[in-house]
Design a protein around this motif. Structure first.
Motif, PDB file in Angstrom:
ATOM      1  N   LEU A  37       0.725  -1.261  -0.014  1.00 53.43           N
ATOM      2  CA  LEU A  37      -0.132   0.028   0.021  1.00 53.43           C
ATOM      3  C   LEU A  37       0.821   1.282  -0.087  1.00 53.43           C
ATOM      4  O   LEU A  37       0.457   2.322  -0.753  1.00 53.43           O
ATOM      5  N   VAL A  38       2.148   1.200   0.723  1.00 51.16           N
ATOM      6  CA  VAL A  38       2.957   2.361   0.837  1.00 51.16           C
ATOM      7  C   VAL A  38       4.020   1.769   0.691  1.00 51.16           C
ATOM      8  O   VAL A  38       4.877   0.829   1.169  1.00 51.16           O
TER       9      VAL A  38
ATOM     10  N   ALA B  41       1.775   2.046 -11.334  1.00 49.12           N
ATOM     11  CA  ALA B  41       2.290   2.991 -10.306  1.00 49.12           C
ATOM     12  C   ALA B  41       3.463   3.362 -10.657  1.00 49.12           C
ATOM     13  O   ALA B  41       3.575   4.836 -10.141  1.00 49.12           O
ATOM     14  N   ASP B  52       4.801  10.473  -2.315  1.00 50.65           N
ATOM     15  CA  ASP B  52       5.228   8.829  -2.503  1.00 50.65           C
ATOM     16  C   ASP B  52       4.225   8.071  -1.950  1.00 50.65           C
ATOM     17  O   ASP B  52       3.825   6.960  -2.367  1.00 50.65           O
ATOM     18  N   VAL B  53       3.705   8.377  -0.701  1.00 47.83           N
ATOM     19  CA  VAL B  53       2.875   7.583   0.101  1.00 47.83           C
ATOM     20  C   VAL B  53       1.651   7.317  -0.367  1.00 47.83           C
ATOM     21  O   VAL B  53       1.083   6.313  -0.343  1.00 47.83           O
ATOM     22  N   ILE B  55       1.144   7.168  -3.934  1.00 50.58           N
ATOM     23  CA  ILE B  55       1.063   6.534  -5.454  1.00 50.58           C
ATOM     24  C   ILE B  55       0.759   5.178  -5.487  1.00 50.58           C
ATOM     25  O   ILE B  55      -0.100   4.667  -6.411  1.00 50.58           O
ATOM     26  N   ASN B  56       1.034   4.298  -4.436  1.00 49.17           N
ATOM     27  CA  ASN B  56       0.815   2.882  -4.733  1.00 49.17           C
ATOM     28  C   ASN B  56      -0.940   2.603  -4.487  1.00 49.17           C
ATOM     29  O   ASN B  56      -1.581   2.026  -5.186  1.00 49.17           O
ATOM     30  N   PHE B  57      -1.367   3.339  -3.347  1.00 52.41           N
ATOM     31  CA  PHE B  57      -2.738   3.373  -3.243  1.00 52.41           C
ATOM     32  C   PHE B  57      -3.806   3.909  -4.361  1.00 52.41           C
ATOM     33  O   PHE B  57      -4.693   3.285  -4.780  1.00 52.41           O
ATOM     34  N   ALA B  59      -2.586   3.626  -7.397  1.00 55.25           N
ATOM     35  CA  ALA B  59      -2.542   3.076  -8.544  1.00 55.25           C
ATOM     36  C   ALA B  59      -3.473   1.725  -8.263  1.00 55.25           C
ATOM     37  O   ALA B  59      -3.652   1.027  -9.381  1.00 55.25           O
TER      38      ALA B  59
END
Lengths: 168, 159
Positions: A37-38, B41, B52-53, B55-57, B59
């Motif tokens: 997630l992060v 991502a 940055d924190v 980006i994945n969420f 994506a």
């Protein structure tokens, strides 16, 4: 939009977002190539900022990769199956096929200095092995990891050094 | 068929067609990104717009939002909310593309695939503007229908 429609939209929007969040996070949890997630994408990290490779991006261009190779400032990891690695690979690259990454990563990462940037690659513009491997390494705590998309093909196109067989 | 009914039918057909096309566009845009979340991502990161924190969420979340909104739009589920989200997403996409082109970034669009050859340019912006025009029609469709029905009442009254 009418007033009644606007009121409907006001409760429907958070409901849709909530449903989406549940489905997306749930699906991400059950998939094999789960994305953390992060993940600290390396440009933001203080360690990366202070290192010489602070410009390293998650998706690296062939020019940047070639420059790091020339200055011996990065380790290349071949994410393709071992047979492809033996047929030909980037000179100095280590083999870490995505299929066996979990079992073999310890043997491979032992050989890599902790502060050395890692560039993963595979072959084909749609090949995702290098991305998956990069995310996997990122998840393991490696800070300077980039993926070279369509790496093997573009490396050859640029006539950069290659090697065959089982030796890097 | 009365003038009023003809108008209603015309709007219903155009609305259904637009909903189907826009919904299909989002479903086909979302599926490749769900299959290749890691590569997506990377594409999101390259836009350099999100911390940055997130980006994945983002994506993980965005492709599913596209698919769910696309399905809801086609099936006609919670249309007011769906149409508002659709418009919001398209506006966000256009803004991200315009900013990136303005900055001179030579990056993958990440619009319909995670393929690195799908680079952002004026064409990708115009494509999204065309989608925005269609989604705006859906947003204001109810007021158009109201206006038309008023017009048809006047028309029938004058006859």
């Amino acid at each position: 939009m009418g007033k009644s429609i606007l009121i409907k939209a006001l409760w429907q929007i958070p409901a849709i977002l909530l449903i989406t969040a549940c489905v997306a996070l749930g699906f991400n949890q059950i998939r094999n190539d789960r994305l953390p997630l992060v993940c600290q994408w390396n440009e933001q990290q203080p360690a990366a900022k202070s290192s010489e490779s602070s410009g390293l991006k998650p998706i690296i261009s062939i020019e940047e990769a070639a420059l790091l190779f020339k200055n011996n400032k990065a380790v290349f990891l071949d994410a393709r199956p071992k047979s492809f690695y033996i047929e030909g690979h980037i000179k100095g690259a280590l083999s870490l096929p995505w299929e066996t990454a979990e079992e073999k990563c310890i043997d491979v990462v032992e050989k890599i200095p902790s502060d050395m940037p890692i560039i993963t690659y595979c072959d084909g513009a749609n090949c995702e092995l290098c991305d998956k491997l990069a995310v996997f390494l990122c998840d393991l705590g490696f800070e300077h990891v980039s993926a070279l998309i369509n790496g093997w093909t573009v490396w050859n196109k640029h006539n950069l050094p290659v090697n065959t067989g089982n030796t890097p | 068929m009365t003038y009023n009914n003809r108008l209603k039918m015309r709007h219903r057909i155009s609305s259904l067609t637009i909903r189907f096309v826009l919904g299909a566009v989002f479903i086909f845009a979302g599926i490749p990104k769900i299959m290749g979340t890691a590569a997506f991502a990377g594409a999101v990161y390259n836009y350099q717009l999100l911390p940055d924190v997130l980006i994945n969420f983002f994506a993980i979340f965005l492709p599913w939002l596209e698919v769910i909104v696309g399905i809801f739009l086609i099936l006609g589920v919670w249309l007011p909310g769906t149409v508002v989200i659709y418009n919001g997403l398209i506006i966000t996409f256009i803004a991200a593309l315009v900013i990136s082109v303005h900055r001179g970034l030579d990056i993958s669009c990440g619009c319909f695939s995670t393929d690195s050859t799908d680079v952002i340019n004026l064409g990708t912006i115009l494509r999204d503007v065309a989608l925005f025009m269609a989604s705006l029609y859906l947003l204001f469709e109810s007021s158009i229908e109201k206006a038309d029905s008023l017009k048809s009442k006047q028309h029938n009254y004058l006859k």
